[in-house]
Write a protein that holds these residues in place. Structure first.
Motif, PDB file in Angstrom:
ATOM      1  N   LEU A  95      14.780  68.784  -4.930  1.00 45.22           N
ATOM      2  CA  LEU A  95      15.410  69.922  -5.836  1.00 45.22           C
ATOM      3  C   LEU A  95      17.049  69.518  -5.620  1.00 45.22           C
ATOM      4  CD1 LEU A  95      14.853  72.596  -7.462  1.00 45.22           C
ATOM      5  CD2 LEU A  95      15.667  73.713  -5.287  1.00 45.22           C
TER       6      LEU A  95
ATOM      7  N   ILE D  38       4.439  79.500  12.931  1.00 47.93           N
ATOM      8  CA  ILE D  38       4.058  80.736  12.252  1.00 47.93           C
ATOM      9  C   ILE D  38       3.790  80.699  10.807  1.00 47.93           C
ATOM     10  CG2 ILE D  38       4.996  82.070  14.247  1.00 47.93           C
ATOM     11  CD1 ILE D  38       7.051  82.949  12.221  1.00 47.93           C
ATOM     12  N   GLY D  39       3.247  81.695  10.225  1.00 42.03           N
ATOM     13  CA  GLY D  39       2.982  81.652   8.633  1.00 42.03           C
ATOM     14  C   GLY D  39       2.168  82.854   8.249  1.00 42.03           C
ATOM     15  N   SER D  40       1.723  82.666   7.117  1.00 41.33           N
ATOM     16  CA  SER D  40       0.987  83.522   6.361  1.00 41.33           C
ATOM     17  C   SER D  40      -0.057  83.079   5.562  1.00 41.33           C
ATOM     18  CB  SER D  40       1.987  84.513   5.489  1.00 41.33           C
ATOM     19  OG  SER D  40       1.449  85.204   4.502  1.00 41.33           O
TER      20      SER D  40
ATOM     21  N   VAL F  14      18.952  81.634   8.867  1.00 37.52           N
ATOM     22  CA  VAL F  14      19.298  83.231   8.702  1.00 37.52           C
ATOM     23  C   VAL F  14      18.679  83.313   7.252  1.00 37.52           C
ATOM     24  CG1 VAL F  14      21.591  83.425   9.934  1.00 37.52           C
ATOM     25  CG2 VAL F  14      21.694  82.702   7.591  1.00 37.52           C
ATOM     26  N   GLU F  15      18.435  82.627   6.390  1.00 38.56           N
ATOM     27  CA  GLU F  15      17.672  82.796   5.167  1.00 38.56           C
ATOM     28  C   GLU F  15      16.184  82.965   5.396  1.00 38.56           C
ATOM     29  OE1 GLU F  15      19.421  83.076   2.194  1.00 38.56           O
ATOM     30  OE2 GLU F  15      20.752  83.464   3.721  1.00 38.56           O
ATOM     31  N   THR F  18      14.950  86.165   3.519  1.00 32.41           N
ATOM     32  CA  THR F  18      15.195  86.371   2.132  1.00 32.41           C
ATOM     33  C   THR F  18      13.892  85.314   1.687  1.00 32.41           C
ATOM     34  OG1 THR F  18      17.469  86.104   2.658  1.00 32.41           O
ATOM     35  CG2 THR F  18      16.718  85.778   0.309  1.00 32.41           C
ATOM     36  N   GLU F  20      11.092  84.468   2.703  1.00 33.77           N
ATOM     37  CA  GLU F  20       9.469  85.436   2.571  1.00 33.77           C
ATOM     38  C   GLU F  20       9.531  86.517   1.638  1.00 33.77           C
ATOM     39  OE1 GLU F  20       7.243  85.660   6.145  1.00 33.77           O
ATOM     40  OE2 GLU F  20       8.930  85.542   7.432  1.00 33.77           O
ATOM     41  N   LYS F  21      10.590  87.103   1.579  1.00 32.79           N
ATOM     42  CA  LYS F  21      10.668  88.353   0.580  1.00 32.79           C
ATOM     43  C   LYS F  21      10.426  87.751  -0.754  1.00 32.79           C
ATOM     44  CE  LYS F  21      14.119  91.032   1.778  1.00 32.79           C
ATOM     45  NZ  LYS F  21      15.366  91.496   1.675  1.00 32.79           N
ATOM     46  N   LYS F  22      11.317  86.634  -1.122  1.00 32.48           N
ATOM     47  CA  LYS F  22      11.048  85.899  -2.466  1.00 32.48           C
ATOM     48  C   LYS F  22       9.691  85.595  -2.740  1.00 32.48           C
ATOM     49  CE  LYS F  22      15.759  85.151  -3.785  1.00 32.48           C
ATOM     50  NZ  LYS F  22      16.414  84.525  -5.055  1.00 32.48           N
ATOM     51  N   HIS F  24       6.963  86.595  -1.260  1.00 31.94           N
ATOM     52  CA  HIS F  24       6.089  87.249  -1.627  1.00 31.94           C
ATOM     53  C   HIS F  24       6.124  88.093  -2.949  1.00 31.94           C
ATOM     54  CE1 HIS F  24       3.696  87.950   2.265  1.00 31.94           C
ATOM     55  NE2 HIS F  24       4.718  87.423   2.741  1.00 31.94           N
ATOM     56  N   THR F  29       1.415  83.902  -1.024  1.00 36.14           N
ATOM     57  CA  THR F  29       1.174  84.650   0.179  1.00 36.14           C
ATOM     58  C   THR F  29       0.645  83.233   1.239  1.00 36.14           C
ATOM     59  OG1 THR F  29      -0.998  84.869  -0.238  1.00 36.14           O
ATOM     60  CG2 THR F  29       0.355  86.510  -0.607  1.00 36.14           C
ATOM     61  N   GLY F  30       0.773  82.145   1.001  1.00 33.84           N
ATOM     62  CA  GLY F  30       0.287  81.005   1.879  1.00 33.84           C
ATOM     63  C   GLY F  30       1.494  80.074   2.058  1.00 33.84           C
ATOM     64  N   TYR F  31       1.931  80.079   3.362  1.00 34.01           N
ATOM     65  CA  TYR F  31       2.853  79.264   3.774  1.00 34.01           C
ATOM     66  C   TYR F  31       3.140  79.402   5.422  1.00 34.01           C
ATOM     67  CZ  TYR F  31       5.226  83.821   4.122  1.00 34.01           C
ATOM     68  OH  TYR F  31       5.480  85.176   4.576  1.00 34.01           O
ATOM     69  N   THR F  32       3.881  78.095   6.038  1.00 32.43           N
ATOM     70  CA  THR F  32       3.932  77.924   7.314  1.00 32.43           C
ATOM     71  C   THR F  32       5.474  77.794   7.535  1.00 32.43           C
ATOM     72  OG1 THR F  32       1.662  76.992   7.234  1.00 32.43           O
ATOM     73  CG2 THR F  32       3.227  76.205   8.934  1.00 32.43           C
ATOM     74  N   ILE F  33       5.661  78.299   8.884  1.00 33.95           N
ATOM     75  CA  ILE F  33       7.303  78.169   9.160  1.00 33.95           C
ATOM     76  C   ILE F  33       7.312  77.516  10.688  1.00 33.95           C
ATOM     77  CG2 ILE F  33       9.054  79.887   9.915  1.00 33.95           C
ATOM     78  CD1 ILE F  33       7.600  82.098   8.039  1.00 33.95           C
ATOM     79  N   ILE F  76      13.229  79.335  -4.546  1.00 34.23           N
ATOM     80  CA  ILE F  76      13.910  78.606  -3.548  1.00 34.23           C
ATOM     81  C   ILE F  76      15.210  78.287  -3.949  1.00 34.23           C
ATOM     82  CG2 ILE F  76      13.762  76.657  -1.921  1.00 34.23           C
ATOM     83  CD1 ILE F  76      11.775  78.978  -1.138  1.00 34.23           C
ATOM     84  N   ARG F  77      15.314  77.834  -5.495  1.00 34.33           N
ATOM     85  CA  ARG F  77      16.569  77.227  -5.819  1.00 34.33           C
ATOM     86  C   ARG F  77      17.723  78.015  -5.535  1.00 34.33           C
ATOM     87  NH1 ARG F  77      16.824  73.549 -10.030  1.00 34.33           N
ATOM     88  NH2 ARG F  77      14.870  74.131 -10.782  1.00 34.33           N
ATOM     89  N   PRO F  78      17.817  79.327  -5.798  1.00 35.26           N
ATOM     90  CA  PRO F  78      19.162  80.093  -5.625  1.00 35.26           C
ATOM     91  C   PRO F  78      19.728  79.775  -3.978  1.00 35.26           C
ATOM     92  CG  PRO F  78      17.312  81.673  -6.156  1.00 35.26           C
ATOM     93  CD  PRO F  78      16.850  80.283  -6.227  1.00 35.26           C
TER      94      PRO F  78
END
Ligand code: AMP
Ligand code: AMP
Ligand code: AMP
Ligand code: NA
Ligand code: NA
Ligand code: NA
Lengths: 97, 322, 322, 97, 322, 97
Positions: A95, D38-40, F14-15, F18, F20-22, F24, F29-33, F76-78
């Motif tokens: 991206l 971690i994750g969801s 720090v993002e 944001t 995760e909120k976006k 959701h 709902t499926g992602y890993t961090i 994610i873009r912004p």
């Protein structure tokens, strides 16, 4: 979206300094590092429990334009050759930020 | 008295927690000390032992025997890797022998600290300059090990290798640096400064050591696996080399007429092998050597041998020789 | 006196820091205790409570009432999961009911430790064998929970499942092992050994507990979210089961004529639920159960209930029954 | 550069032992592990804050020749089925070391 | 006496360990404090300073001068960012100037704690309400910094920005919250509660501070690199702004007739800059600003300046002005 | 095995909230961090040593059906635009669990 190359390097954690130095020398300034990675390979299990970086690995991810691929691979090759580990290359779309 | 000593040592909390760590791995318990904690505990121990060593140095005048002891320390740090190399070379290739040489030429701070705990429990003093001796003995063997590998190893072009990196790893790695730094700070800070750190650096010391040895037990036992594939060589060398070094060390102690406390510390430095500073340096400078050989030797054979049997044994020998 | 007790408990630093942790999450503060630290603090607490328990065991002769207390502990650890299962089964499927049964049959070391702090503040002693009782009560419920799940659950071929793994998880998981090990070490080490660990294992104990409870507050509050979706069942069970178990426990204490201190500890063991050892074991052995149900029940309902209200309540009941 | 397959597995941390055992049984000795991930997913958020591995995930990366792909996938499949998580397969080029 | 003071400060263990940290980076040692540990140590310091501040507040009546001091604290926390902004604006764009303003308007808890150590070493007391003043001074500048950036910055549509997030980051970030919470807990808990945490929160305090400053030295020195590219502006501002703020602070102290201890703490709060709470908040609310500018200014210039030279200097000025 | 898209995002830690909120909000709902990731990019080296999340990065991996790709990328873009970092998209095969 631009076609990019993704290079993933996994090797001994003690090599991190060398890798960064070589990447900078090759003019590559974009990369990401995950530390405290463990694993298993030709040199046995690296369990990350040695109070030293010797049995811990590091994971380095480099995304770059296809034209830079060779530079990166040539920087990494000798490290993998001497110190073991893997280097994987794949195609991704980046991206444009 | 000597059995008493052995038993007293074996029943002290640090040693018992070390044993508990070994047991945990043998029973396949999933007990684990988080790694950042283990690293912190080891930094704490270096900090505390250095700081106190410095504090005691202030109150001791720089007499001749101090200078002689420090010189003897450097001498042993250079001698041990040499005979270790030739001994190891009987059974290993050049690179592994060089790494083993570096390992046993250098020292194990935790063995030193365990000996300190043992002396404290018997009210036997030792001089603050022994901490300086420890700091001086960490590095020379690293240089010697690399020299051996390059002199006897295959000549090859590698643009990677740089002597200045080796020196940096030898003299400025984190543990040497923190130990040295704390020693100097302990020396130059005020009495007030020492008082204000009393509880942190002294009163909780043995508790931290116990916890750290629990982790050492876990780590050492996990490394036994590596040894299984290697037969008896590492075991013989891992006990034989310390015994040889301890013997030479003991002779030097008699020669210099050191006190019992100083003697024990000196011998422990000679007889212990490094599993922190040396492996990190060797992995970089002698990548051909196999860390799954020299790390377990120091960690899973020599370290337990020294803290369980060695320390009381050396003490007895010192008294016997008096 | 009972309101005094409640207030004194609520105003003690550990409880206040627990509340602060809860508050942080409700106000959406980003306060966070790094996880390796939280794990270390929990290891420290197990180590310290075990070590002291062992130390006190040495000075107490192995009288009949000690043996009876330990037997009663094992009895309760086997009884609680049984009635808990049938109670939970009214509202849940077999697997979740089995996991809840294991949870409440086992114990919460931190609840025990908070009760210890509370007794210390009132100068009420309790016997070192209560720590042994705690260690004995951690594991049986895990086995029983797995048996329940396999007896009442769907029969299926799964080559994965192995009883020996279950036993290993039950008896050799890190927390049981460290607690047991520290107990034994506290028992066999010398008085000297106890003295040298005094500051580390005793003087800083309550401070570490406060910090740990701050983290527990954070973690418990974060788990409330999971509960929201599940309605009132977990709340009723999470308070009802401890009250039932506490009542039975109290009867046994009267029967055995235990001291006030021993009684409180016994009841707290009966009434508390595990959120460390049990979930890890259940996740492996009963993967069909939902950890977002049984972990929050123990952690976000029963644990706060016990330390905020339960402990003073149980104390009052013990005195009233005398 | 040799064509390789990259298999990424993300699942509950308590499964790590099983995964390693199964990989070894299948003769796969090269893999890398990232812990404390971690994750969801379908089973809610795994925030890694539970003092236990129950709400923490583990990430395992296996690079292997295409001929080994099936062995790896068959080793991983039952774990994902019972314990949840994901398993992603992609094509990469491996730097022969 | 003033050179004595400077020397005593420089020879105290915390300062020496800070210097050791700087040295480690300059010599390229690989010494490193694991990050979870560093975060924990910083949480511990906030906890301990808050808890003690609260304890001392209980024993002091809420007199007029306390109220005036707190009002003066809020006043300075609002004034400093304003003149800092205009000063910084001479050399920077709007966003960076706003971030620098927020940085210097807020406070550095570690500088405060170092001053506390220094006062303790000289047996000079200060009031518990100064800890409250510190807590009050952390947040206002964050709000003001964001306001400045939005008033003077380019107008843009960004649906992301939300004032409520800014307020949350300002008033509920982990460090403000823990400090405030510990202060309140220290205030409301019993004397018994204070006693039980004595060793944990007081006796090991200076040791923990020393270790933490070792890490601060490492981190500060690593940030020097960032500064090299930026010329002399950050250096001038990083020393000039604290001196201006300290001067104004000193005048206010005279006006309010504060004691020597209270004055030093007040001035240190005015003159220090935040490198924990503010950067995190600015990164989110003013992403256009470059953290590699404002973090190193506070961390690598102002912080060392304050603890090495500032504290003794301010003390001398206070005495001179009396 | 089903064709999936893998999206990898690396940006300032720090993002994370944001992001995760976006996700959701976009129904993902499926992602890993992976936390505590460090690196280097246009904004200099992020060494993760700042006692704050400011110089630390976070790595987020999202696997989704190709039809969801746009939603994820638009979420994610912004963030990447304002806060920097990279977003890489690639093709994978997902083991249906
Ligand atoms: N086939 C592989 N797939 C993934 N990671 C690997 C593989 N081979 C090696 N590694 C990683 O690279 C490290 C060093 O490999 P080696 O030098 O072969 O022992 C191992 O500890 C693994 O983390
Ligand atoms: N679509 C996905 N993309 C990336 N990671 C996922 C995805 N689904 C699940 N995961 C990871 O797998 C873990 C377990 O998934 P689940 O069993 O579905 O809750 C989650 O906590 C995530 O870390
Ligand atoms: N080309 C790249 N390849 C891999 N990671 C990158 C790349 N560029 C940036 N990053 C990561 O994204 C973070 C922020 O990037 P930037 O905003 O460009 O400084 C860096 O610290 C890296 O971890
Ligand atoms: Na030696
Ligand atoms: Na129970
Ligand atoms: Na300020």
């Amino acid at each position: 979206m631009t076609p990019y190359k993704k290079i993933e390097v996994i090797t001994s954690a003690v090599e991190l300094g060398t890798i960064e130095k070589k990447l900078h020398k090759a003019g590559i300034t974009g990369y990401t590092i995950i530390r405290d990675v463990i694993g298993s390979g030709n040199r046995g299990r690296h369990a990350g429990d040695e109070l030293t970086g010797v049995f811990t690995n590091v994971y380095v991810l480099i995304a770059c334009p296809p034209s830079n691929l060779d530079k990166v691979v040539e920087a990494i090759r000798p490290i993998i050759k001497i110190h073991g580990g893997v280097c994987l290359v794949s195609d991704v779309q980046s991206l444009k930020s | 008295m000597s059995t008493d000593l052995l038993v007293a040592n074996l029943l002290s909390p640090p040693i018992l927690f070390f044993a508990l760590g070994l047991l945990a791995v043998f029973l396949k318990s999933d007990l684990e000390i988080p790694q950042p904690i283990a690293r912190f505990l080891s930094l704490y121990l270096l900090f505390a032992i250095g700081f106190h060593g410095g504090g005691e140095l202030r109150h001791s005048s720089l007499e001749a025997h101090v200078v002689w002891t420090l010189l003897a320390a450097i001498f042993m740090a250079s001698l041990v890797p040499l005979y270790t190399y030739y001994l190891a070379r009987l059974k290993m290739d050049v690179y592994n022998a060089a790494a083993v040489a570096a390992t046993y030429g250098s020292i194990s701070a935790v063995t030193f600290i365990t000996a300190d705990s043992c002396l404290k429990a018997m009210d036997l003093p030792y001089g603050g300059h022994m901490v300086a001796a420890m700091a001086l003995m960490e590095s020379p063997a690293i240089i010697i090990g690399v020299v051996l590998a390059r002199v006897y190893g295959k000549k090859k072009e590698d643009s990677e290798f740089q002597w200045q990196d080796v020196f940096k790893d030898a003299f400025l790695n984190g543990s040497v640096f923190l130990l040295m730094g704390s020693l100097v700070i302990g020396y130059i800070t005020t009495d007030n400064g020492h008082q204000s750190l009393e509880v942190f650096s002294k009163d909780i010391f043995k508790g931290v050591l116990s916890f750290f040895l629990l982790d050492m037990g876990l780590v050492a036992a996990r490394r036994f696996r590596d040894l299984k594939k290697l037969g008896w060589t590492p075991v013989f060398l891992g006990i034989g080399i310390p015994l040889i070094s301890a013997t030479i060390g003991l002779l030097i102690c008699r020669l210099l007429n050191l006190s019992t406390g100083d003697s024990l510390m000196f011998i422990v430095l000679c007889a212990s092998g490094s599993y922190i500073a040396v492996p990190a340096a060797m992995r970089l400078a002698v990548p051909e050597a196999n860390p799954s050989l020299y790390v377990p030797m120091a960690l899973a054979i020599t370290f337990p041998f020294n803290i369980l049997i060695g320390i009381p044994l050396y003490l007895k020998a010192i008294e016997w020789f008096k």
